[in-house]
Design a protein around this motif. Structure first.
Motif, PDB file in Angstrom:
ATOM      1  N   ALA A  23       0.551  -1.519   0.160  1.00 40.67           N
ATOM      2  CA  ALA A  23       0.063   0.127  -0.046  1.00 40.67           C
ATOM      3  C   ALA A  23       1.084   0.855   0.027  1.00 40.67           C
ATOM      4  CB  ALA A  23      -0.926   0.108   0.949  1.00 40.67           C
ATOM      5  N   LEU A  24       1.715   1.417   0.383  1.00 37.51           N
ATOM      6  CA  LEU A  24       3.209   3.004   1.242  1.00 37.51           C
ATOM      7  C   LEU A  24       3.593   2.862  -0.372  1.00 37.51           C
ATOM      8  CD1 LEU A  24       4.242   4.689   2.669  1.00 37.51           C
ATOM      9  CD2 LEU A  24       5.855   2.700   3.134  1.00 37.51           C
ATOM     10  N   PHE A  25       3.777   1.469  -1.026  1.00 36.82           N
ATOM     11  CA  PHE A  25       4.466   1.631  -2.435  1.00 36.82           C
ATOM     12  C   PHE A  25       3.586   2.471  -3.343  1.00 36.82           C
ATOM     13  CE2 PHE A  25       5.684  -0.174  -6.779  1.00 36.82           C
ATOM     14  CZ  PHE A  25       6.695   0.478  -6.766  1.00 36.82           C
ATOM     15  N   ILE A  26       2.027   1.316  -3.228  1.00 41.72           N
ATOM     16  CA  ILE A  26       1.440   1.696  -4.379  1.00 41.72           C
ATOM     17  C   ILE A  26       1.035   3.389  -4.350  1.00 41.72           C
ATOM     18  CG2 ILE A  26      -1.273   1.612  -5.287  1.00 41.72           C
ATOM     19  CD1 ILE A  26      -0.713  -1.108  -4.496  1.00 41.72           C
ATOM     20  N   LEU A  27       0.801   3.772  -2.438  1.00 44.00           N
ATOM     21  CA  LEU A  27       0.262   5.237  -2.887  1.00 44.00           C
ATOM     22  C   LEU A  27       1.663   6.422  -3.106  1.00 44.00           C
ATOM     23  CD1 LEU A  27      -1.574   4.838   0.359  1.00 44.00           C
ATOM     24  CD2 LEU A  27      -2.580   5.350  -1.645  1.00 44.00           C
ATOM     25  N   ALA A  28       2.803   5.878  -2.936  1.00 47.43           N
ATOM     26  CA  ALA A  28       3.722   6.714  -2.897  1.00 47.43           C
ATOM     27  C   ALA A  28       4.112   6.823  -4.304  1.00 47.43           C
ATOM     28  CB  ALA A  28       5.184   6.554  -2.092  1.00 47.43           C
ATOM     29  N   GLY A  29       3.954   5.840  -5.430  1.00 45.10           N
ATOM     30  CA  GLY A  29       4.206   6.140  -6.714  1.00 45.10           C
ATOM     31  C   GLY A  29       3.696   7.697  -7.595  1.00 45.10           C
ATOM     32  N   GLU A  30       3.833   7.615  -8.247  1.00 40.41           N
ATOM     33  CA  GLU A  30       3.598   8.751  -9.436  1.00 40.41           C
ATOM     34  C   GLU A  30       3.772   8.586 -10.397  1.00 40.41           C
ATOM     35  OE1 GLU A  30       5.428  13.761  -9.714  1.00 40.41           O
ATOM     36  OE2 GLU A  30       5.651  12.336  -7.812  1.00 40.41           O
ATOM     37  N   THR A  31       2.420   9.228 -11.030  1.00 38.49           N
ATOM     38  CA  THR A  31       2.321   8.964 -12.852  1.00 38.49           C
ATOM     39  C   THR A  31       1.998  10.900 -13.401  1.00 38.49           C
ATOM     40  OG1 THR A  31       1.338   7.917 -13.924  1.00 38.49           O
ATOM     41  CG2 THR A  31       0.392   8.051 -12.293  1.00 38.49           C
ATOM     42  N   ASP A  32       2.337  10.533 -14.586  1.00 35.39           N
ATOM     43  CA  ASP A  32       1.796  11.464 -15.686  1.00 35.39           C
ATOM     44  C   ASP A  32       0.343  11.231 -15.832  1.00 35.39           C
ATOM     45  OD1 ASP A  32       4.359  13.305 -15.466  1.00 35.39           O
ATOM     46  OD2 ASP A  32       4.442  11.928 -16.863  1.00 35.39           O
ATOM     47  N   ASN A  33      -0.775  10.418 -16.083  1.00 35.53           N
ATOM     48  CA  ASN A  33      -2.029  10.059 -16.397  1.00 35.53           C
ATOM     49  C   ASN A  33      -2.158  10.539 -15.021  1.00 35.53           C
ATOM     50  OD1 ASN A  33      -4.037   9.600 -17.966  1.00 35.53           O
ATOM     51  ND2 ASN A  33      -3.520   8.121 -18.631  1.00 35.53           N
ATOM     52  N   THR A  34      -3.658  11.275 -15.468  1.00 35.81           N
ATOM     53  CA  THR A  34      -3.983  11.726 -13.829  1.00 35.81           C
ATOM     54  C   THR A  34      -5.624  10.537 -14.184  1.00 35.81           C
ATOM     55  OG1 THR A  34      -4.718  14.115 -14.824  1.00 35.81           O
ATOM     56  CG2 THR A  34      -6.363  12.610 -13.659  1.00 35.81           C
ATOM     57  N   VAL A  35      -6.202   9.577 -15.219  1.00 36.18           N
ATOM     58  CA  VAL A  35      -6.617   8.562 -14.717  1.00 36.18           C
ATOM     59  C   VAL A  35      -6.393   7.527 -14.024  1.00 36.18           C
ATOM     60  CG1 VAL A  35      -8.366   6.903 -15.635  1.00 36.18           C
ATOM     61  CG2 VAL A  35      -8.096   9.098 -16.784  1.00 36.18           C
ATOM     62  N   SER A  36      -4.778   7.200 -14.357  1.00 36.96           N
ATOM     63  CA  SER A  36      -3.918   6.246 -13.938  1.00 36.96           C
ATOM     64  C   SER A  36      -3.505   6.645 -12.344  1.00 36.96           C
ATOM     65  CB  SER A  36      -2.462   5.824 -14.370  1.00 36.96           C
ATOM     66  OG  SER A  36      -1.697   6.624 -14.548  1.00 36.96           O
ATOM     67  N   LEU A  37      -3.258   8.040 -11.902  1.00 39.86           N
ATOM     68  CA  LEU A  37      -2.846   8.564 -10.485  1.00 39.86           C
ATOM     69  C   LEU A  37      -4.634   8.130  -9.883  1.00 39.86           C
ATOM     70  CD1 LEU A  37      -0.410   9.949  -8.920  1.00 39.86           C
ATOM     71  CD2 LEU A  37      -2.487  11.689  -9.407  1.00 39.86           C
ATOM     72  N   LEU A  38      -5.085   8.454 -10.517  1.00 36.03           N
ATOM     73  CA  LEU A  38      -6.854   8.264  -9.151  1.00 36.03           C
ATOM     74  C   LEU A  38      -6.420   7.078  -9.367  1.00 36.03           C
ATOM     75  CD1 LEU A  38      -9.384  11.229 -10.765  1.00 36.03           C
ATOM     76  CD2 LEU A  38      -7.512  11.054  -8.054  1.00 36.03           C
ATOM     77  N   ILE A  39      -7.190   6.051 -10.189  1.00 36.90           N
ATOM     78  CA  ILE A  39      -6.454   4.668  -9.625  1.00 36.90           C
ATOM     79  C   ILE A  39      -5.975   3.759  -8.873  1.00 36.90           C
ATOM     80  CG2 ILE A  39      -6.717   2.460 -11.191  1.00 36.90           C
ATOM     81  CD1 ILE A  39      -7.633   3.595 -13.739  1.00 36.90           C
ATOM     82  N   THR A  40      -4.570   4.073  -9.419  1.00 37.80           N
ATOM     83  CA  THR A  40      -3.593   3.613  -8.338  1.00 37.80           C
ATOM     84  C   THR A  40      -3.663   4.030  -6.723  1.00 37.80           C
ATOM     85  OG1 THR A  40      -2.407   5.457  -9.031  1.00 37.80           O
ATOM     86  CG2 THR A  40      -2.166   3.669  -9.883  1.00 37.80           C
ATOM     87  N   LYS A  41      -4.145   5.488  -7.035  1.00 36.58           N
ATOM     88  CA  LYS A  41      -4.588   6.176  -5.143  1.00 36.58           C
ATOM     89  C   LYS A  41      -6.166   5.727  -4.669  1.00 36.58           C
ATOM     90  CE  LYS A  41      -1.143   8.820  -5.633  1.00 36.58           C
ATOM     91  NZ  LYS A  41       0.446   8.406  -5.168  1.00 36.58           N
ATOM     92  N   GLY A  42      -6.345   5.137  -5.419  1.00 36.90           N
ATOM     93  CA  GLY A  42      -7.694   4.249  -5.058  1.00 36.90           C
ATOM     94  C   GLY A  42      -7.038   3.354  -4.357  1.00 36.90           C
ATOM     95  N   ILE A  43      -6.983   2.539  -5.438  1.00 35.39           N
ATOM     96  CA  ILE A  43      -6.264   1.057  -4.683  1.00 35.39           C
ATOM     97  C   ILE A  43      -5.434   1.298  -3.613  1.00 35.39           C
ATOM     98  CG2 ILE A  43      -4.218  -1.333  -5.772  1.00 35.39           C
ATOM     99  CD1 ILE A  43      -5.686  -0.691  -8.612  1.00 35.39           C
ATOM    100  N   GLY A  44      -4.389   2.191  -4.187  1.00 38.21           N
ATOM    101  CA  GLY A  44      -4.141   1.697  -2.457  1.00 38.21           C
ATOM    102  C   GLY A  44      -4.155   2.129  -1.071  1.00 38.21           C
ATOM    103  N   PHE A  45      -5.081   3.201  -1.188  1.00 31.94           N
ATOM    104  CA  PHE A  45      -6.759   3.496   0.312  1.00 31.94           C
ATOM    105  C   PHE A  45      -7.494   2.545   0.630  1.00 31.94           C
ATOM    106  CE2 PHE A  45      -5.241   8.389  -1.076  1.00 31.94           C
ATOM    107  CZ  PHE A  45      -4.960   8.415   0.062  1.00 31.94           C
ATOM    108  N   GLY A  46      -7.745   1.806  -0.278  1.00 33.63           N
ATOM    109  CA  GLY A  46      -8.367   0.848  -1.029  1.00 33.63           C
ATOM    110  C   GLY A  46      -7.492  -0.578  -0.277  1.00 33.63           C
ATOM    111  N   LEU A  47      -6.438  -0.648   0.103  1.00 37.52           N
ATOM    112  CA  LEU A  47      -5.693  -1.631   0.261  1.00 37.52           C
ATOM    113  C   LEU A  47      -5.234  -1.046   1.971  1.00 37.52           C
ATOM    114  CD1 LEU A  47      -3.776  -3.929  -0.105  1.00 37.52           C
ATOM    115  CD2 LEU A  47      -1.997  -2.922  -1.128  1.00 37.52           C
TER     116      LEU A  47
END
Length: 74
Positions: A23-47
């Motif tokens: 979860a920490l790795f997913i939440l700390a990750g960064e991307t240029d695409n806004t949609v993938s950023l929201l998806i990964t942050k949602g997965i991180g917070f869900g986890l």
């Protein structure tokens, strides 16, 4: 020292630790695409929420008493 080693004998603590690192790795990750950023942050917070619920459930059942004893000792 013996109490610290006994924590890692409990598989539930190991699962919580692995999930927390993921979860920490997913939440700390960064991307240029806004949609993938929201998806990964949602997965991180869900986890993170799953980790919270598992920890709360196992603590209520008395399955992770080693962590509670270590926290009270320090």
């Amino acid at each position: 020292m013996k109490k610290t080693v006994s924590i890692y004998k409990n598989w539930r603590v190991i699962i919580l630790g692995l999930l927390a690192m993921t979860a920490l790795f997913i939440l700390a990750g960064e991307t240029d695409n806004t949609v993938s950023l929201l998806i990964t942050k949602g997965i991180g917070f869900g986890l993170a929420y799953i980790i919270y619920r598992l920890g709360k459930y196992w603590n209520a059942k008395g399955k992770i008493n080693e962590l509670t004893a270590l926290a009270e000792e320090e």
